[in-house]
Design a protein around this motif. Structure first.
Motif, mmCIF file in Angstrom:
data_model
loop_
_atom_site.group_PDB
_atom_site.id
_atom_site.type_symbol
_atom_site.label_atom_id
_atom_site.label_comp_id
_atom_site.label_asym_id
_atom_site.label_seq_id
_atom_site.Cartn_x
_atom_site.Cartn_y
_atom_site.Cartn_z
ATOM 1 N N SER A 113 0.833 -1.211 0.000
ATOM 2 C CA SER A 113 0.000 0.000 0.000
ATOM 3 C C SER A 113 0.868 1.261 0.000
ATOM 4 O O SER A 113 1.892 1.332 0.690
ATOM 5 N N LEU A 114 0.438 2.238 -0.766
ATOM 6 C CA LEU A 114 1.060 3.563 -0.741
ATOM 7 C C LEU A 114 0.030 4.550 -0.194
ATOM 8 O O LEU A 114 -1.031 4.754 -0.796
ATOM 9 N N ILE A 115 0.344 5.110 0.955
ATOM 10 C CA ILE A 115 -0.531 6.097 1.595
ATOM 11 C C ILE A 115 0.034 7.485 1.294
ATOM 12 O O ILE A 115 1.210 7.750 1.544
ATOM 13 N N LEU A 137 -5.073 10.051 2.236
ATOM 14 C CA LEU A 137 -5.313 10.492 3.605
ATOM 15 C C LEU A 137 -5.371 12.013 3.601
ATOM 16 O O LEU A 137 -4.452 12.672 3.107
ATOM 17 N N GLU A 138 -6.458 12.587 4.133
ATOM 18 C CA GLU A 138 -6.601 14.040 4.151
ATOM 19 C C GLU A 138 -5.730 14.636 5.254
ATOM 20 O O GLU A 138 -5.905 14.349 6.435
ATOM 21 N N ALA A 139 -4.757 15.441 4.867
ATOM 22 C CA ALA A 139 -3.905 16.108 5.850
ATOM 23 C C ALA A 139 -4.707 17.185 6.570
ATOM 24 O O ALA A 139 -5.644 17.766 6.012
ATOM 25 N N PRO A 140 -4.365 17.482 7.812
ATOM 26 C CA PRO A 140 -5.090 18.528 8.544
ATOM 27 C C PRO A 140 -4.844 19.908 7.941
ATOM 28 O O PRO A 140 -3.702 20.267 7.650
ATOM 29 N N PHE A 141 -5.923 20.645 7.738
ATOM 30 C CA PHE A 141 -5.857 21.975 7.145
ATOM 31 C C PHE A 141 -6.812 22.860 7.936
ATOM 32 O O PHE A 141 -8.026 22.694 7.859
ATOM 33 N N VAL A 142 -6.267 23.781 8.712
ATOM 34 C CA VAL A 142 -7.104 24.550 9.641
ATOM 35 C C VAL A 142 -7.617 25.859 9.040
ATOM 36 O O VAL A 142 -8.438 26.531 9.653
ATOM 37 N N SER A 143 -7.152 26.239 7.867
ATOM 38 C CA SER A 143 -7.663 27.450 7.228
ATOM 39 C C SER A 143 -9.041 27.182 6.637
ATOM 40 O O SER A 143 -9.339 26.075 6.182
ATOM 41 N N THR A 144 -9.868 28.203 6.623
ATOM 42 C CA THR A 144 -11.212 28.086 6.053
ATOM 43 C C THR A 144 -11.142 28.141 4.522
ATOM 44 O O THR A 144 -10.180 28.666 3.954
#
Length: 461
Positions: free
Chosen positions: A123-125, A158-165
Protein backbone atom coordinates in the motif's frame (compact mmCIF):
# COMPACT_ATOMS: atom_id res chain seq x y z
CA UNK A 1 37.41 128.11 -30.24
CA UNK A 2 35.33 126.43 -27.66
CA UNK A 3 32.23 124.64 -28.90
CA UNK A 4 29.19 124.95 -26.75
CA UNK A 5 26.39 122.39 -26.88
CA UNK A 6 22.86 123.02 -25.91
CA UNK A 7 21.52 120.98 -23.04
CA UNK A 8 18.95 119.62 -25.55
CA UNK A 9 21.62 117.88 -27.64
CA UNK A 10 20.44 114.49 -26.46
CA UNK A 11 17.22 115.16 -28.33
CA UNK A 12 19.13 115.16 -31.60
CA UNK A 13 20.62 111.70 -31.08
CA UNK A 14 17.80 109.76 -32.73
CA UNK A 15 18.00 112.03 -35.75
CA UNK A 16 21.75 111.66 -36.01
CA UNK A 17 21.37 107.91 -35.71
CA UNK A 18 18.92 107.96 -38.57
CA UNK A 19 21.39 109.92 -40.74
CA UNK A 20 24.07 107.41 -39.86
CA UNK A 21 21.87 104.56 -41.00
CA UNK A 22 20.96 106.36 -44.21
CA UNK A 23 24.65 107.05 -44.84
CA UNK A 24 25.40 103.36 -44.52
CA UNK A 25 22.66 102.49 -46.92
CA UNK A 26 24.09 104.71 -49.63
CA UNK A 27 27.60 103.35 -49.35
CA UNK A 28 29.00 100.58 -51.55
CA UNK A 29 27.30 97.26 -50.81
CA UNK A 30 29.41 94.74 -48.94
CA UNK A 31 29.94 91.24 -50.26
CA UNK A 32 27.69 88.52 -48.78
CA UNK A 33 28.71 84.95 -47.96
CA UNK A 34 26.41 82.40 -49.51
CA UNK A 35 25.11 79.30 -47.63
CA UNK A 36 25.73 80.88 -44.25
CA UNK A 37 24.12 78.48 -41.76
CA UNK A 38 21.24 79.85 -39.75
CA UNK A 39 21.81 79.59 -36.01
CA UNK A 40 18.68 78.45 -34.18
CA UNK A 41 18.42 78.62 -30.42
CA UNK A 42 18.16 75.17 -28.80
CA UNK A 43 14.90 74.90 -26.85
CA UNK A 44 15.45 74.54 -23.14
CA UNK A 45 13.94 71.33 -21.75
CA UNK A 46 12.10 72.03 -18.52
CA UNK A 47 13.61 70.20 -15.56
CA UNK A 48 11.89 66.97 -14.52
CA UNK A 49 12.68 65.84 -11.02
CA UNK A 50 11.06 65.03 -7.68
CA UNK A 51 9.07 68.28 -7.55
CA UNK A 52 7.61 67.72 -11.03
CA UNK A 53 6.72 64.10 -10.28
CA UNK A 54 4.96 65.05 -7.05
CA UNK A 55 3.10 67.82 -8.83
CA UNK A 56 1.85 65.23 -11.32
CA UNK A 57 0.46 63.21 -8.42
CA UNK A 58 -1.14 66.21 -6.74
CA UNK A 59 -2.62 67.92 -9.78
CA UNK A 60 -3.84 64.94 -11.77
CA UNK A 61 -7.53 65.40 -12.50
CA UNK A 62 -8.07 61.65 -12.66
CA UNK A 63 -6.79 61.23 -9.11
CA UNK A 64 -8.89 63.90 -7.39
CA UNK A 65 -11.45 62.95 -4.75
CA UNK A 66 -9.75 59.71 -3.88
CA UNK A 67 -7.07 58.47 -1.51
CA UNK A 68 -3.68 58.28 -3.23
CA UNK A 69 -0.36 57.00 -1.93
CA UNK A 70 2.91 57.14 -3.84
CA UNK A 71 6.53 56.27 -3.16
CA UNK A 72 9.46 56.31 -5.60
CA UNK A 73 12.83 55.06 -4.37
CA UNK A 74 16.32 55.23 -5.87
CA UNK A 75 18.41 52.25 -4.65
CA UNK A 76 21.65 53.80 -5.92
CA UNK A 77 21.15 56.93 -3.84
CA UNK A 78 19.50 54.88 -1.09
CA UNK A 79 16.79 57.46 -0.65
CA UNK A 80 13.21 58.26 -1.55
CA UNK A 81 12.79 60.40 -4.64
CA UNK A 82 9.12 61.21 -3.96
CA UNK A 83 6.74 60.39 -1.12
CA UNK A 84 3.04 61.19 -0.89
CA UNK A 85 0.99 59.54 1.86
CA UNK A 86 3.68 56.88 1.86
CA UNK A 87 3.18 56.23 5.58
CA UNK A 88 -0.60 55.74 5.28
CA UNK A 89 -2.27 52.33 5.13
CA UNK A 90 -4.03 51.24 1.93
CA UNK A 91 -6.01 48.16 0.91
CA UNK A 92 -3.41 46.49 -1.35
CA UNK A 93 -5.58 44.00 -3.29
CA UNK A 94 -3.24 41.74 -5.29
CA UNK A 95 -0.17 43.76 -4.31
CA UNK A 96 -0.42 41.34 -1.37
CA UNK A 97 1.07 38.73 -3.68
CA UNK A 98 4.42 40.54 -3.41
CA UNK A 99 4.46 39.49 0.25
CA UNK A 100 3.44 35.93 -0.64
CA UNK A 101 6.18 35.92 -3.27
CA UNK A 102 8.81 36.98 -0.74
CA UNK A 103 7.64 34.51 1.93
CA UNK A 104 7.75 31.68 -0.62
CA UNK A 105 11.30 32.56 -1.62
CA UNK A 106 12.31 32.45 2.03
CA UNK A 107 10.38 29.36 3.14
CA UNK A 108 10.24 27.04 0.12
CA UNK A 109 13.14 25.39 -1.63
CA UNK A 110 13.91 25.21 -5.33
CA UNK A 111 11.00 22.82 -6.01
CA UNK A 112 7.40 22.60 -4.81
CA UNK A 113 6.55 19.71 -2.44
CA UNK A 114 3.83 18.00 -4.52
CA UNK A 115 2.71 15.37 -2.00
CA UNK A 116 3.94 13.22 0.87
CA UNK A 117 3.70 9.45 1.18
CA UNK A 118 4.71 6.29 3.01
CA UNK A 119 4.82 2.71 1.76
CA UNK A 120 3.30 0.01 3.96
CA UNK A 121 3.67 -3.38 2.31
CA UNK A 122 1.60 -3.34 -0.86
CA UNK A 123 0.00 0.00 0.00
CA UNK A 124 1.06 3.56 -0.74
CA UNK A 125 -0.53 6.10 1.59
CA UNK A 126 -0.29 9.68 0.39
CA UNK A 127 -1.56 13.11 1.42
CA UNK A 128 -1.50 16.67 0.13
CA UNK A 129 0.90 19.51 0.84
CA UNK A 130 -1.21 22.29 -0.68
CA UNK A 131 0.41 22.15 -4.16
CA UNK A 132 -2.08 23.84 -6.55
CA UNK A 133 -0.66 22.41 -9.79
CA UNK A 134 -1.90 18.79 -9.78
CA UNK A 135 -3.70 18.29 -13.15
CA UNK A 136 -4.15 22.05 -13.39
CA UNK A 137 -5.77 22.88 -16.72
CA UNK A 138 -3.42 25.76 -17.57
CA UNK A 139 -0.13 24.45 -16.18
CA UNK A 140 1.88 21.66 -17.77
CA UNK A 141 2.70 19.36 -14.88
CA UNK A 142 2.47 15.58 -14.92
CA UNK A 143 5.15 14.83 -12.30
CA UNK A 144 2.95 13.91 -9.34
CA UNK A 145 0.34 12.44 -11.68
CA UNK A 146 2.89 10.09 -13.27
CA UNK A 147 4.25 9.18 -9.84
CA UNK A 148 0.82 8.02 -8.61
CA UNK A 149 -0.24 6.56 -11.94
CA UNK A 150 2.79 4.28 -12.23
CA UNK A 151 3.14 3.07 -8.64
CA UNK A 152 2.55 -0.67 -8.26
CA UNK A 153 1.13 -0.35 -4.76
CA UNK A 154 -2.55 0.17 -3.98
CA UNK A 155 -3.31 3.86 -3.50
CA UNK A 156 -4.77 5.21 -0.27
CA UNK A 157 -5.50 8.91 0.17
CA UNK A 158 -5.31 10.49 3.60
CA UNK A 159 -6.60 14.04 4.15
CA UNK A 160 -3.90 16.11 5.85
CA UNK A 161 -5.09 18.53 8.54
CA UNK A 162 -5.86 21.98 7.14
CA UNK A 163 -7.10 24.55 9.64
CA UNK A 164 -7.66 27.45 7.23
CA UNK A 165 -11.21 28.09 6.05
CA UNK A 166 -12.16 27.66 2.36
CA UNK A 167 -12.62 31.45 2.13
CA UNK A 168 -10.34 33.86 4.00
CA UNK A 169 -11.80 36.62 6.22
CA UNK A 170 -13.70 39.30 4.30
CA UNK A 171 -13.66 37.57 0.95
CA UNK A 172 -16.78 38.44 -1.03
CA UNK A 173 -19.11 35.51 -0.55
CA UNK A 174 -21.07 36.41 -3.71
CA UNK A 175 -17.93 35.91 -5.82
CA UNK A 176 -17.98 32.19 -5.06
CA UNK A 177 -19.16 31.46 -8.61
CA UNK A 178 -16.22 33.16 -10.37
CA UNK A 179 -12.95 31.66 -11.54
CA UNK A 180 -10.81 34.05 -9.49
CA UNK A 181 -12.14 32.82 -6.13
CA UNK A 182 -11.77 29.02 -5.92
CA UNK A 183 -11.79 27.53 -2.45
CA UNK A 184 -8.58 26.77 -0.58
CA UNK A 185 -7.90 23.09 0.09
CA UNK A 186 -5.18 20.66 1.12
CA UNK A 187 -5.06 18.82 -2.24
CA UNK A 188 -6.26 21.05 -5.10
CA UNK A 189 -7.10 19.17 -8.26
CA UNK A 190 -7.89 20.68 -11.69
CA UNK A 191 -7.39 24.09 -10.08
CA UNK A 192 -10.55 23.44 -8.01
CA UNK A 193 -12.69 24.64 -10.93
CA UNK A 194 -15.07 23.13 -13.48
CA UNK A 195 -14.46 24.31 -17.04
CA UNK A 196 -17.36 24.69 -19.51
CA UNK A 197 -16.42 25.20 -23.18
CA UNK A 198 -18.62 25.75 -26.22
CA UNK A 199 -17.20 26.20 -29.72
CA UNK A 200 -18.75 28.01 -32.67
CA UNK A 201 -21.14 25.85 -34.65
CA UNK A 202 -21.63 23.38 -31.81
CA UNK A 203 -24.99 22.93 -30.13
CA UNK A 204 -23.48 21.47 -26.97
CA UNK A 205 -20.76 22.30 -24.47
CA UNK A 206 -18.01 20.23 -22.90
CA UNK A 207 -17.42 19.84 -19.17
CA UNK A 208 -14.10 19.16 -17.46
CA UNK A 209 -13.79 17.27 -15.21
CA UNK A 210 -16.47 15.11 -16.83
CA UNK A 211 -17.72 13.94 -13.43
CA UNK A 212 -19.60 17.20 -13.03
CA UNK A 213 -21.59 16.90 -16.25
CA UNK A 214 -24.36 14.95 -14.55
CA UNK A 215 -24.66 17.73 -11.97
CA UNK A 216 -25.66 20.38 -14.54
CA UNK A 217 -29.35 21.16 -15.07
CA UNK A 218 -30.61 23.35 -17.88
CA UNK A 219 -33.00 26.20 -17.12
CA UNK A 220 -34.59 27.60 -20.29
CA UNK A 221 -37.35 29.51 -18.53
CA UNK A 222 -35.43 32.09 -16.55
CA UNK A 223 -33.17 34.72 -18.04
CA UNK A 224 -32.59 36.90 -14.99
CA UNK A 225 -29.12 35.60 -14.32
CA UNK A 226 -26.27 37.20 -16.27
CA UNK A 227 -23.99 34.12 -16.16
CA UNK A 228 -24.50 31.02 -18.31
CA UNK A 229 -23.39 28.66 -15.51
CA UNK A 230 -24.14 29.13 -11.83
CA UNK A 231 -23.22 26.72 -9.05
CA UNK A 232 -25.57 26.40 -6.14
CA UNK A 233 -24.27 28.19 -3.06
CA UNK A 234 -23.20 25.18 -0.95
CA UNK A 235 -23.43 22.22 -3.28
CA UNK A 236 -21.78 21.03 -6.48
CA UNK A 237 -24.99 21.32 -8.48
CA UNK A 238 -24.93 23.70 -11.45
CA UNK A 239 -27.59 25.57 -13.42
CA UNK A 240 -27.14 26.28 -17.11
CA UNK A 241 -28.94 29.29 -18.60
CA UNK A 242 -28.85 28.98 -22.42
CA UNK A 243 -30.29 32.49 -22.93
CA UNK A 244 -27.02 33.91 -21.63
CA UNK A 245 -24.73 31.58 -23.53
CA UNK A 246 -22.73 33.14 -26.34
CA UNK A 247 -21.88 31.32 -29.57
CA UNK A 248 -18.49 30.48 -28.09
CA UNK A 249 -17.31 30.62 -24.52
CA UNK A 250 -14.93 29.21 -21.97
CA UNK A 251 -16.22 29.54 -18.43
CA UNK A 252 -14.60 28.35 -15.19
CA UNK A 253 -16.71 27.89 -12.06
CA UNK A 254 -15.20 26.78 -8.72
CA UNK A 255 -16.42 23.55 -7.18
CA UNK A 256 -16.50 22.67 -3.48
CA UNK A 257 -13.54 20.44 -2.55
CA UNK A 258 -13.89 17.65 0.01
CA UNK A 259 -11.94 14.45 0.80
CA UNK A 260 -14.62 12.37 -0.93
CA UNK A 261 -14.57 14.60 -4.01
CA UNK A 262 -10.75 14.54 -4.11
CA UNK A 263 -10.69 10.75 -4.13
CA UNK A 264 -13.34 10.54 -6.86
CA UNK A 265 -11.49 13.00 -9.08
CA UNK A 266 -8.16 11.27 -8.44
CA UNK A 267 -9.65 7.91 -9.44
CA UNK A 268 -11.17 9.45 -12.57
CA UNK A 269 -7.97 11.11 -13.76
CA UNK A 270 -5.56 8.33 -12.73
CA UNK A 271 -7.93 5.65 -14.07
CA UNK A 272 -7.22 3.43 -11.11
CA UNK A 273 -8.72 2.82 -7.70
CA UNK A 274 -8.01 5.28 -4.89
CA UNK A 275 -9.32 4.61 -1.40
CA UNK A 276 -10.01 7.27 1.21
CA UNK A 277 -8.63 6.64 4.69
CA UNK A 278 -10.78 8.42 7.26
CA UNK A 279 -9.97 9.71 10.73
CA UNK A 280 -6.35 8.67 10.86
CA UNK A 281 -3.30 10.62 11.97
CA UNK A 282 -0.57 11.22 9.43
CA UNK A 283 1.99 8.39 9.42
CA UNK A 284 5.46 9.10 10.78
CA UNK A 285 8.43 9.15 8.45
CA UNK A 286 6.64 10.41 5.38
CA UNK A 287 8.70 11.07 2.27
CA UNK A 288 8.23 14.12 0.08
CA UNK A 289 7.72 13.93 -3.66
CA UNK A 290 8.74 17.18 -5.32
CA UNK A 291 7.04 18.66 -8.36
CA UNK A 292 7.53 21.81 -10.42
CA UNK A 293 10.34 24.32 -9.84
CA UNK A 294 9.22 26.95 -7.35
CA UNK A 295 9.98 29.73 -9.85
CA UNK A 296 7.46 28.26 -12.30
CA UNK A 297 4.66 28.45 -9.74
CA UNK A 298 5.71 31.89 -8.50
CA UNK A 299 5.88 33.23 -12.04
CA UNK A 300 2.30 32.21 -12.78
CA UNK A 301 1.05 33.68 -9.52
CA UNK A 302 2.76 37.00 -10.23
CA UNK A 303 2.10 37.35 -13.96
CA UNK A 304 -1.56 36.31 -14.19
CA UNK A 305 -2.36 37.10 -10.54
CA UNK A 306 -3.56 33.57 -9.79
CA UNK A 307 -5.41 33.72 -6.46
CA UNK A 308 -5.48 29.97 -5.86
CA UNK A 309 -1.72 29.76 -6.39
CA UNK A 310 -1.17 32.58 -3.90
CA UNK A 311 -3.30 30.99 -1.19
CA UNK A 312 -1.85 27.53 -1.73
CA UNK A 313 1.73 28.85 -1.71
CA UNK A 314 1.17 30.14 1.82
CA UNK A 315 -0.28 26.75 2.74
CA UNK A 316 2.86 25.15 1.27
CA UNK A 317 4.99 27.52 3.35
CA UNK A 318 3.18 26.41 6.49
CA UNK A 319 4.20 22.83 5.70
CA UNK A 320 7.77 23.87 6.55
CA UNK A 321 6.55 24.61 10.08
CA UNK A 322 4.07 21.83 10.85
CA UNK A 323 2.19 18.86 9.37
CA UNK A 324 -0.96 20.89 9.95
CA UNK A 325 -1.36 23.29 7.05
CA UNK A 326 -2.39 26.85 7.85
CA UNK A 327 -2.19 29.97 5.68
CA UNK A 328 -2.48 32.09 8.80
CA UNK A 329 0.42 30.37 10.57
CA UNK A 330 2.70 30.89 7.57
CA UNK A 331 1.75 34.58 7.39
CA UNK A 332 2.43 35.05 11.09
CA UNK A 333 5.82 33.35 10.81
CA UNK A 334 6.88 35.33 7.74
CA UNK A 335 5.77 38.62 9.30
CA UNK A 336 7.62 37.99 12.55
CA UNK A 337 10.75 36.38 11.07
CA UNK A 338 11.39 38.21 7.81
CA UNK A 339 9.35 41.43 7.89
CA UNK A 340 9.76 42.75 11.42
CA UNK A 341 11.95 45.60 10.14
CA UNK A 342 9.40 47.10 7.73
CA UNK A 343 8.68 50.81 8.35
CA UNK A 344 5.04 50.03 9.17
CA UNK A 345 3.82 46.67 10.46
CA UNK A 346 1.82 44.95 7.70
CA UNK A 347 -1.76 43.90 8.38
CA UNK A 348 -1.66 40.73 6.34
CA UNK A 349 -4.48 38.16 6.42
CA UNK A 350 -4.43 36.11 3.20
CA UNK A 351 -2.10 35.08 0.40
CA UNK A 352 -3.94 36.56 -2.58
CA UNK A 353 -5.18 39.97 -1.48
CA UNK A 354 -8.86 39.16 -1.98
CA UNK A 355 -9.53 40.26 1.60
CA UNK A 356 -10.11 43.96 2.29
CA UNK A 357 -8.65 43.38 5.75
CA UNK A 358 -5.14 43.49 4.27
CA UNK A 359 -3.46 46.87 4.84
CA UNK A 360 0.04 47.95 3.74
CA UNK A 361 1.75 51.32 3.38
CA UNK A 362 3.56 52.34 0.17
CA UNK A 363 6.86 52.76 2.03
CA UNK A 364 6.60 49.25 3.47
CA UNK A 365 6.05 47.89 -0.03
CA UNK A 366 9.18 49.78 -1.11
CA UNK A 367 11.09 48.15 1.76
CA UNK A 368 9.84 44.72 0.62
CA UNK A 369 10.93 45.45 -2.96
CA UNK A 370 14.36 46.38 -1.58
CA UNK A 371 14.58 43.03 0.19
CA UNK A 372 13.71 41.19 -3.02
CA UNK A 373 16.30 43.18 -4.97
CA UNK A 374 19.00 42.55 -2.37
CA UNK A 375 18.35 38.82 -2.03
CA UNK A 376 17.82 37.80 -5.64
CA UNK A 377 19.77 38.92 -8.73
CA UNK A 378 17.85 41.31 -10.95
CA UNK A 379 18.12 38.99 -13.96
CA UNK A 380 16.30 36.28 -11.97
CA UNK A 381 13.85 38.59 -10.21
CA UNK A 382 12.32 40.77 -12.92
CA UNK A 383 11.34 37.92 -15.33
CA UNK A 384 9.03 36.52 -12.63
CA UNK A 385 7.05 39.77 -12.40
CA UNK A 386 4.19 41.02 -14.52
CA UNK A 387 5.96 42.86 -17.36
CA UNK A 388 4.76 45.76 -19.51
CA UNK A 389 3.52 44.58 -22.90
CA UNK A 390 4.08 40.90 -22.05
CA UNK A 391 1.48 38.16 -21.36
CA UNK A 392 -0.08 38.74 -17.97
CA UNK A 393 -1.82 41.58 -16.16
CA UNK A 394 0.49 44.23 -17.72
CA UNK A 395 0.03 43.01 -21.29
CA UNK A 396 -2.04 45.97 -22.52
CA UNK A 397 -0.04 48.68 -20.72
CA UNK A 398 3.54 50.00 -20.72
CA UNK A 399 4.02 48.60 -24.20
CA UNK A 400 7.48 49.20 -25.61
CA UNK A 401 10.13 47.44 -27.69
CA UNK A 402 12.17 47.10 -24.51
CA UNK A 403 10.07 46.45 -21.38
CA UNK A 404 10.54 49.02 -18.64
CA UNK A 405 7.97 48.18 -15.90
CA UNK A 406 8.04 44.99 -13.83
CA UNK A 407 5.80 44.39 -10.84
CA UNK A 408 2.32 43.60 -9.62
CA UNK A 409 -1.06 45.22 -10.04
CA UNK A 410 -3.97 44.88 -7.65
CA UNK A 411 -7.67 45.52 -8.20
CA UNK A 412 -10.79 45.24 -6.07
CA UNK A 413 -13.91 47.41 -5.99
CA UNK A 414 -12.67 51.00 -5.58
CA UNK A 415 -9.07 49.79 -5.28
CA UNK A 416 -6.36 49.84 -7.93
CA UNK A 417 -2.63 49.72 -7.23
CA UNK A 418 0.69 49.04 -8.94
CA UNK A 419 4.03 48.35 -7.28
CA UNK A 420 7.36 47.15 -8.61
CA UNK A 421 10.40 48.26 -10.58
CA UNK A 422 10.74 50.81 -13.39
CA UNK A 423 13.71 51.36 -15.71
CA UNK A 424 14.28 54.92 -16.87
CA UNK A 425 15.82 55.99 -20.16
CA UNK A 426 18.67 57.55 -18.19
CA UNK A 427 19.64 54.06 -16.99
CA UNK A 428 18.20 54.03 -13.49
CA UNK A 429 16.23 51.17 -11.93
CA UNK A 430 13.74 52.69 -9.49
CA UNK A 431 11.31 51.10 -7.03
CA UNK A 432 7.74 52.38 -6.89
CA UNK A 433 4.43 51.86 -5.16
CA UNK A 434 1.38 53.69 -6.51
CA UNK A 435 -1.81 53.04 -4.53
CA UNK A 436 -5.36 54.27 -5.11
CA UNK A 437 -8.29 53.61 -2.77
CA UNK A 438 -11.84 54.92 -2.39
CA UNK A 439 -12.47 56.27 -5.89
CA UNK A 440 -15.73 56.48 -7.81
CA UNK A 441 -14.15 56.50 -11.28
CA UNK A 442 -13.56 53.29 -13.23
CA UNK A 443 -10.44 51.26 -12.58
CA UNK A 444 -9.48 51.77 -16.23
CA UNK A 445 -9.39 55.55 -15.72
CA UNK A 446 -7.22 55.16 -12.63
CA UNK A 447 -4.95 52.68 -14.39
CA UNK A 448 -4.50 54.90 -17.43
CA UNK A 449 -3.54 57.85 -15.26
CA UNK A 450 -0.98 55.76 -13.37
CA UNK A 451 0.44 54.54 -16.67
CA UNK A 452 0.71 58.11 -17.96
CA UNK A 453 2.60 59.32 -14.89
CA UNK A 454 4.91 56.32 -14.64
CA UNK A 455 5.68 56.47 -18.37
CA UNK A 456 6.79 60.09 -17.90
CA UNK A 457 9.05 58.96 -15.07
CA UNK A 458 10.53 56.39 -17.44
CA UNK A 459 11.07 58.89 -20.24
CA UNK A 460 12.15 62.01 -18.36
CA UNK A 461 13.70 61.13 -15.01
Amino acid sequence: MTLRFSTSFHKLLPVLSLFAVMGCSTSKPTATVENTPTVTATPVTPPYGPAEIKQQILSSEALKNRFVGFALYDPELKQMVVEHNADKYFVPASNTKLFTFYASLKMLGDSIPALKYVVRGDSLIFWGTGDPTFTHMDVKNSLAYDFLKNRKEKLYYLEAPFVSTPFAPNWSWDDYNYYYQPERSVFPIHGNVVKFVKKAGSSSYSVAPKRFKASVKTDTARNANKDPFVRNWRSNDFQYYPKHAAATYSVEVPFIPSPDMTVKLLADTLKRSVTLLKKRALPQGGQTFYGLPADTVLKRMMQVSDNLFAEQLMALCSGALSDTLSVERAIKHATKTYLADLPDAPIWVDGSGLSVKNLFTPRSIIALLQKLQQERPTERLLPLMATGGQPGTFKSIYQAAVPFVFGKSGTLSHVHNQSGYIKTKSGKLLLFSFMNNNYSATSIEIRNEMVRIMTEVHEKY
